[in-house]
Design an enzyme around this catalytic site. Structure first.
Site, PDB file in Angstrom:
ATOM      1  N   LEU A  58     -81.926 -22.374 -65.719  1.00 51.83           N
ATOM      2  CA  LEU A  58     -82.553 -21.058 -65.602  1.00 51.83           C
ATOM      3  C   LEU A  58     -82.988 -20.872 -64.167  1.00 51.83           C
ATOM      4  O   LEU A  58     -83.785 -21.663 -63.651  1.00 51.83           O
ATOM      5  CB  LEU A  58     -83.758 -20.968 -66.541  1.00 51.83           C
ATOM      6  CG  LEU A  58     -83.552 -20.351 -67.932  1.00 51.83           C
ATOM      7  CD1 LEU A  58     -83.355 -18.845 -67.851  1.00 51.83           C
ATOM      8  CD2 LEU A  58     -82.381 -20.985 -68.653  1.00 51.83           C
ATOM      9  N   GLY A 103     -86.683 -22.735 -60.446  1.00 52.06           N
ATOM     10  CA  GLY A 103     -85.602 -22.967 -61.403  1.00 52.06           C
ATOM     11  C   GLY A 103     -85.961 -24.132 -62.306  1.00 52.06           C
ATOM     12  O   GLY A 103     -86.905 -24.870 -62.027  1.00 52.06           O
ATOM     13  N   LYS A 104     -85.270 -24.272 -63.385  1.00 52.99           N
ATOM     14  CA  LYS A 104     -85.476 -25.434 -64.268  1.00 52.99           C
ATOM     15  C   LYS A 104     -84.247 -25.537 -65.160  1.00 52.99           C
ATOM     16  O   LYS A 104     -83.587 -24.534 -65.440  1.00 52.99           O
ATOM     17  CB  LYS A 104     -86.724 -25.221 -65.142  1.00 52.99           C
ATOM     18  CG  LYS A 104     -87.302 -26.502 -65.687  1.00 52.99           C
ATOM     19  CD  LYS A 104     -88.244 -27.112 -64.686  1.00 52.99           C
ATOM     20  CE  LYS A 104     -88.865 -28.399 -65.175  1.00 52.99           C
ATOM     21  NZ  LYS A 104     -89.894 -28.881 -64.251  1.00 52.99           N
ATOM     22  N   GLY A 105     -83.956 -26.739 -65.611  1.00 51.45           N
ATOM     23  CA  GLY A 105     -82.797 -26.874 -66.470  1.00 51.45           C
ATOM     24  C   GLY A 105     -82.829 -28.159 -67.241  1.00 51.45           C
ATOM     25  O   GLY A 105     -83.836 -28.877 -67.238  1.00 51.45           O
TER      26      GLY A 105
END
Ligand code: NAD
Length: 425
Positions: A58, A103-105
């Protein structure tokens, strides 16, 4: 119905927006994500069967710079969770003033069910699919829950093959040998201590007058406990998932306890006299065993949740005796817990400030890679201290000017910084 994690994060943002007086158009933008990337990751198990897991990235916002945030491998990873965490990364990066967006994932998988070979095959396939979306000036992932330097090294390798040249700056949190930074291991824990010291300076208080209990003895908790002790605080209790130790007169050297934990696998029973750490020393040092959940309600001045989210909540916040909470974990206090602590006048140093030393040092790693530099550990920690002090002083000043909590002040500080950059674009 309880709010989802993302809805909660959005609400926090909206509350801070009112006080920060930033443009409603910017808030509208920050309530949505730039890119929601999801794909299947297929790999072959050791028994020859195929396994397919869900991969996420994301990208929330890049006004301040490339998207930046960790990758977690966990069975509970969901779109809602990574959406919330990527929004919080945008705010954290802005508070500590690094030129990154959020962001992160991750992958929805329990990595403990995989062999080393399967973990590598899954990570490499994930990296190949992620490659078009990441890059040193586009999006820079890092380790998070259940991911580490080794996993980052596989991602660098796959990405470098895809783009046809060595690209260490595509991720941070790498092993030192392939471009990681000195000081990254200690950074988050040490950074929390620097933030706490800066707040105490404003309050005209000395560390020697405070007792501290630290929940969690992993990367963050261990180095927080060590740096707090080195700074003069009296650390009296520590715990991990298996329980903890409480010595009202003060724990011995944290390094000895770390060695004990490395040998035994837990801190419970680590009553050290000299280098001998054993349960048989318990009476001699005047200590007692504590169950994991008790640490946050001990009669101490400062508690440091450095393990899990939502550990301070409506059930235990009324029983908290400490006057200061240093939030080293991400999201350790839920909304109800936060309201109760505020009513009790407990000073909460919020996660997006307290644990931002990790991402500050990730920025130092990225910077060194981009400029082909190598800094010593002393240089890194000096820069970290300066950055933590500056951000903490800004947040403290805003809290006084606007008459708000440190959590709201941190959010206001972040929003104002993002707005300044947004207006210049
Ligand atoms: P870690 O896996 O190294 O350590 C977690 C620790 O928590 C372990 O000691 C574990 O035993 C303990 N724990 C688990 N359940 C517990 C319980 N019920 N009671 C007490 N202890 C318990 O993880 P970490 O990297 O130290 O991260 C800790 C927190 O800090 C997480 O919320 C993480 O998101 C956050 N954080 C980490 C970094 C970083 O640089 N590592 C940066 C920012 C935020």
């Amino acid at each position: 119905m309880t709010d989802s994690f993302f809805t909660r994060a959005q609400k926090e943002l909206q509350q801070a927006a009112v006080k920060s007086k930033v443009s409603p158009k910017l808030i509208e933008k920050l309530l949505t994500h730039d890119n929601d990337i999801q794909f299947d990751v297929e790999f072959t198990k050791d028994n020859g069967e195929k396994q397919i897991v869900k991969g996420f990235r994301l990208q929330h916002d890049n006004i301040l710079g490339p998207y930046k945030g960790g990758l977690r491998f966990h069975q509970d990873v969901s779109q809602d969770e990574v959406k919330a965490l990527s929004l919080l990364m945008t705010l954290k990066n802005a508070v500590i003033d690094v030129p990154f967006g959020g962001g992160k994932g991750g992958i929805k998988v329990d990595p403990k069910t995989l062999s080393e070979k399967e973990l590598e095959a899954m990570t490499r396939e994930f990296a190949r699919k992620l490659s078009p979306y990441i890059g040193p000036e586009k999006d820079v992932p890092a380790p998070d829950v259940n991911t580490n330097g080794k996993i980052m090294a596989w991602i660098v390798d796959e990405h470098s093959k895809t783009v046809g040249k060595p690209t260490p700056a595509v991720v941070t949190g790498k092993p030192i040998e392939i471009g990681g930074s000195e000081g990254r291991t200690e950074a988050t824990g040490f950074g929390g201590t620097y933030a706490l010291l800066a707040i105490l300076k404003h309050l005209g208080k000395k560390p020697q007058n405070f007792t501290v209990a630290v929940q969690g003895f992993g990367n963050v908790g261990q180095y927080a406990a060590k740096s707090l002790q080195d700074a003069g605080f009296k650390v009296v209790a520590i715990s991990d998932s298996k329980g903890g130790v409480y010595i009202p007169s003060g724990l011995p050297n944290i390094d000895d306890i770390a060695k004990c934990k490395a040998e035994k696998g837990h801190v419970a029973g680590c009553y050290c006299v000299g280098s001998v750490c054993d349960i048989s020393n318990r009476e001699k040092v005047g200590g007692r065993d504590i169950p994991a959940e008790e640490i946050l309600t001990l009669p101490v001045d400062i508690i440091v949740p450095a393990a899990l989210e939502n550990v301070l909540n409506e059930d235990n916040a009324p029983k908290v005796k400490a006057k200061i909470v240093l939030e080293m974990a991400n999201g350790p206090t839920n909304q109800e817990g936060d309201e109760i602590l505020n009513k009790k006048n407990v000073l909460v140093i919020p996660d997006i400030l307290a644990n931002s030393g990790g991402v500050a040092t990730s920025y130092f790693e990225w910077y060194q890679n981009m400029h082909d530099e190598k800094w010593t550990k002393e240089e890194v920690l000096k820069k970290l201290k300066e950055k933590m002090e500056k951000a903490t002083n800004e947040v403290y000043e805003i809290s006084k000017q606007e008459n708000v909590t440190l959590r709201q002040a941190a959010l206001i500080s972040a929003l104002r910084r993002i707005e300044t950059a947004w207006k210049q674009k």
